[in-house]
Design a protein around this motif. Structure first.
Motif, short mmCIF file in Angstrom:
data_model
loop_
_atom_site.label_atom_id
_atom_site.label_comp_id
_atom_site.label_asym_id
_atom_site.label_seq_id
_atom_site.Cartn_x
_atom_site.Cartn_y
_atom_site.Cartn_z
N PHE A 24 -3.01 0.74 -3.17
CA PHE A 24 -3.82 0.44 -1.67
C PHE A 24 -5.40 -0.16 -2.49
O PHE A 24 -5.36 -1.13 -2.16
CB PHE A 24 -3.85 2.02 -0.89
CG PHE A 24 -5.25 1.61 0.11
CD1 PHE A 24 -5.09 0.69 0.82
CD2 PHE A 24 -6.13 1.59 -0.57
CE1 PHE A 24 -5.86 1.46 1.94
CE2 PHE A 24 -7.59 2.10 0.46
CZ PHE A 24 -7.14 1.38 1.52
N GLU A 58 -0.22 10.65 -8.93
CA GLU A 58 1.00 9.69 -8.50
C GLU A 58 1.46 9.27 -9.70
O GLU A 58 3.08 8.90 -9.82
CB GLU A 58 1.01 8.75 -7.38
CG GLU A 58 -0.21 7.26 -7.64
CD GLU A 58 -0.39 6.54 -6.57
OE1 GLU A 58 -0.11 7.46 -5.84
OE2 GLU A 58 -1.04 5.77 -6.70
N TRP A 91 2.40 9.08 1.35
CA TRP A 91 2.21 10.67 0.67
C TRP A 91 0.63 9.93 0.97
O TRP A 91 -0.40 10.59 0.42
CB TRP A 91 2.88 9.71 -0.80
CG TRP A 91 1.13 9.41 -2.17
CD1 TRP A 91 1.54 8.63 -2.66
CD2 TRP A 91 0.73 10.65 -2.25
NE1 TRP A 91 0.43 8.95 -3.34
CE2 TRP A 91 -0.19 10.29 -3.73
CE3 TRP A 91 0.16 12.23 -2.30
CZ2 TRP A 91 -1.25 10.85 -4.08
CZ3 TRP A 91 -1.33 12.76 -2.49
CH2 TRP A 91 -1.60 11.92 -3.57
N THR A 92 0.49 7.99 0.89
CA THR A 92 -0.35 7.43 0.55
C THR A 92 -1.39 7.95 2.17
O THR A 92 -2.96 8.47 1.69
CB THR A 92 -0.77 5.98 0.49
OG1 THR A 92 -0.01 5.45 -1.24
CG2 THR A 92 -2.32 5.37 0.50
N ALA A 108 0.64 -1.30 0.28
CA ALA A 108 0.20 -0.15 -0.06
C ALA A 108 0.61 1.52 0.39
O ALA A 108 0.55 2.29 0.95
CB ALA A 108 -1.18 -0.21 0.97
N TYR A 109 2.27 0.82 -0.89
CA TYR A 109 3.01 2.09 -0.01
C TYR A 109 2.13 3.54 -1.90
O TYR A 109 3.01 4.69 -2.41
CB TYR A 109 4.23 2.38 -0.74
CG TYR A 109 4.58 1.24 -1.87
CD1 TYR A 109 5.12 2.01 -3.32
CD2 TYR A 109 4.62 -0.08 -2.29
CE1 TYR A 109 5.29 1.29 -4.01
CE2 TYR A 109 4.71 -1.06 -2.96
CZ TYR A 109 5.63 -0.41 -3.88
OH TYR A 109 5.70 -1.50 -5.07
N THR A 110 1.44 3.29 -2.91
CA THR A 110 0.91 4.47 -3.15
C THR A 110 -1.04 3.91 -3.46
O THR A 110 -1.36 3.02 -3.22
CB THR A 110 1.28 4.02 -4.79
OG1 THR A 110 0.74 2.84 -5.75
CG2 THR A 110 2.31 3.96 -5.21
N VAL A 111 -1.45 5.28 -3.93
CA VAL A 111 -3.28 5.24 -3.88
C VAL A 111 -3.37 4.08 -4.58
O VAL A 111 -4.51 2.58 -4.09
CB VAL A 111 -3.41 6.34 -3.64
CG1 VAL A 111 -5.37 6.12 -4.38
CG2 VAL A 111 -3.07 7.70 -3.21
N TYR A 146 4.70 5.81 1.57
CA TYR A 146 3.27 5.62 2.07
C TYR A 146 3.12 6.54 3.15
O TYR A 146 1.60 6.93 3.20
CB TYR A 146 4.63 4.62 3.68
CG TYR A 146 4.34 2.98 2.87
CD1 TYR A 146 3.46 2.32 2.70
CD2 TYR A 146 5.54 2.57 3.13
CE1 TYR A 146 3.37 0.72 2.07
CE2 TYR A 146 5.70 1.15 3.24
CZ TYR A 146 4.63 0.39 2.63
OH TYR A 146 4.84 -0.35 1.88
N GLN A 187 -10.23 9.78 -6.17
CA GLN A 187 -9.64 8.89 -6.39
C GLN A 187 -8.67 8.54 -7.65
O GLN A 187 -7.23 8.62 -7.68
CB GLN A 187 -9.54 7.21 -5.74
CG GLN A 187 -10.83 7.14 -4.29
CD GLN A 187 -9.41 7.89 -2.67
OE1 GLN A 187 -8.61 7.77 -3.02
NE2 GLN A 187 -10.09 8.79 -2.46
N TRP A 239 -2.69 11.66 1.80
CA TRP A 239 -3.35 11.08 0.99
C TRP A 239 -4.99 11.38 1.53
O TRP A 239 -6.23 11.95 1.21
CB TRP A 239 -3.85 10.60 -0.31
CG TRP A 239 -4.88 10.92 -1.30
CD1 TRP A 239 -5.48 8.92 -0.82
CD2 TRP A 239 -5.76 11.39 -2.10
NE1 TRP A 239 -7.18 10.06 -2.41
CE2 TRP A 239 -6.81 11.11 -2.50
CE3 TRP A 239 -5.18 12.82 -2.52
CZ2 TRP A 239 -7.99 11.95 -3.41
CZ3 TRP A 239 -6.25 13.85 -2.75
CH2 TRP A 239 -7.28 13.27 -3.37
#
Length: 408
Positions: free
Chosen positions: A244, A330, A357-358, A238-241, A355, A323, A361
């Motif tokens: 995730f 990103e 950033w996500t 889950a290190y980007t939207v 992480y 989203q 957000w």
């Protein structure tokens, strides 16, 4: 009670207790027909029930109304895919089905079993369309007794306790209660803790439902233990939207959200496949439908009138459509890093930055969704608290509250 909200003069009738359960046999039976026209008739029947439940009936409990609405409309979009958009007999086949055969040639009872498995496997488990590249691995083959008593039943305990903690945290936070302040009114650190509090209850509740279902269906010999890969993916992904939503969170809607996007973008608008316009258009449609499903729940919480104006008061569509924008942003930053600065791979530093950033957000955009959602009473249902009962003799968690650092 406001005259614009649900009440005796609103014209709503009690929601029939069979409204949600009856949807499944209608859906499954409709899938046994090879004619698209006949299947479409069953879809219209399902749609009619869903419209009636959300717009013309109430259970009398806001949180139950929400659960009914989102469950029904999730099933509506799944059934739109299976009954109308595609031909299920050419689109879907079991893993052990010979390539030359078709479920349409099976006798009725066999088609009924096939349809049941298809409807109850929204992620495509056991079917050739299962997205194995993004789902967790299947459990190793094992006996049903071992699976149930050594794996599933023991895992219920931590999820029950964590769900209890999550619910108690919700009741301890004024922003999660009716008519409370916005989630954005707290300090910057608490904005991140808000995300954890909200996600904890949702995550554990979904896991509990899935584990209980796995126990029931393996006990009935309808599925095998290896048919139940974990509902959620790894938090390490889950290190980007994008990752995730596409890997860590459950993928229960993935198939029919992408199918709707393909139908609109490729088959209706004729946008060339493989282009950025095609990819982001389908992404937008997927998040819009997800937002629409949750917006049905937003409306069902209070049933305000007039319907058309009040339907849009919830924040779900705004939140989910946003989203798409976050993912596009990103993607652009990642592409810039690769092309302009030669950044390659996913080093530890890059992942840590991802992480941050996500999490940032979701800390920013979560109030858009949850402010109207909780202020309309989502957290007002009956609570059974094991922690409250054992610790304070308060089995409903009525008086047990945690002190939260709201100003930090």
């Amino acid at each position: 009670m406001s005259p614009t909200t649900e009440g005796p003069s609103s014209g709503l009738v009690p929601t029939p207790g069979f409204a949600v359960p009856v949807m499944y046999p209608i859906f499954i039976f409709g899938l046994t027909f090879t004619s698209r026209i006949t299947r479409s008739v069953f879809f219209v029947a399902l749609l009619s029930i869903a419209i009636f439940v959300v717009f013309y009936s109430t259970t009398g409990h806001p949180s139950t109304n929400y659960i009914y609405a989102t469950s029904l409309w999730s099933l509506i979009f799944q059934s739109l895919d299976y009954l109308v958009i595609v031909d299920p007999y050419t689109e879907f086949s079991l893993v052990d089905q010979p390539p030359s055969s078709s479920p349409s040639a099976l006798p009725f009872l066999s088609r009924l079993k096939w349809s049941t498995k298809l409807v109850l496997s929204p992620r495509g488990i056991g079917f050739k369309h299962e997205p194995k590249s993004v789902l967790p691995p299947h459990p190793s083959p094992q006996s049903r007794l071992r699976f149930i008593f050594l794996h599933q039943l023991p895992s219920l305990v931590p999820y029950l306790l964590l769900a209890d903690i999550g619910n108690l945290l919700l009741r301890s936070h004024p922003s999660f209660l009716p008519n409370g302040p916005s989630l954005s009114s707290v300090g910057p650190i608490m904005r991140y803790i808000n995300v954890f509090i909200f996600a904890l209850g949702s995550y554990c509740t979904l896991q509990l439902n899935y584990i209980i279902s796995s126990i029931i269906f393996t006990s009935l010999h309808f599925y095998s233990p290896q048919d139940f890969p974990s509902l959620m993916g790894s938090w390490g992904d889950a290190y980007t939207v994008r990752r995730f939503w596409g890997r860590t969170w459950h993928q229960m809607m993935r198939r029919w959200l992408s199918s709707a996007g393909t139908f609109v973008v490729q088959r209706t608008l004729r946008i060339q496949k493989g282009t950025n316009l095609s990819a982001y258009s389908k992404l937008f449609i997927a998040f819009f439908i997800s937002g629409l499903i949750h917006q049905m729940g937003d409306y069902a919480l209070r049933h305000r009138v007039p319907v058309f104006d009040s339907f849009w008061e919830g924040g779900s569509i705004k939140f989910f459509v946003l989203q798409t924008g976050a993912i596009m942003l990103e993607d652009g930053v990642i592409a810039l890093g690769k092309n302009a600065f030669g950044i390659r791979g996913n080093s530890r530093a890059i992942r840590v930055l991802g992480y941050v950033w996500t999490a940032s957000w979701f800390a920013y955009c979560l109030p858009i969704w949850t402010d109207p959602y909780f202020h309309d009473g989502m957290a007002t249902g009956e609570l059974v608290s094991l922690i409250g009962g054992v610790w304070k003799g308060d089995w409903k968690g009525t008086n047990l509250r945690f002190t939260l650092p709201l100003d930090y």
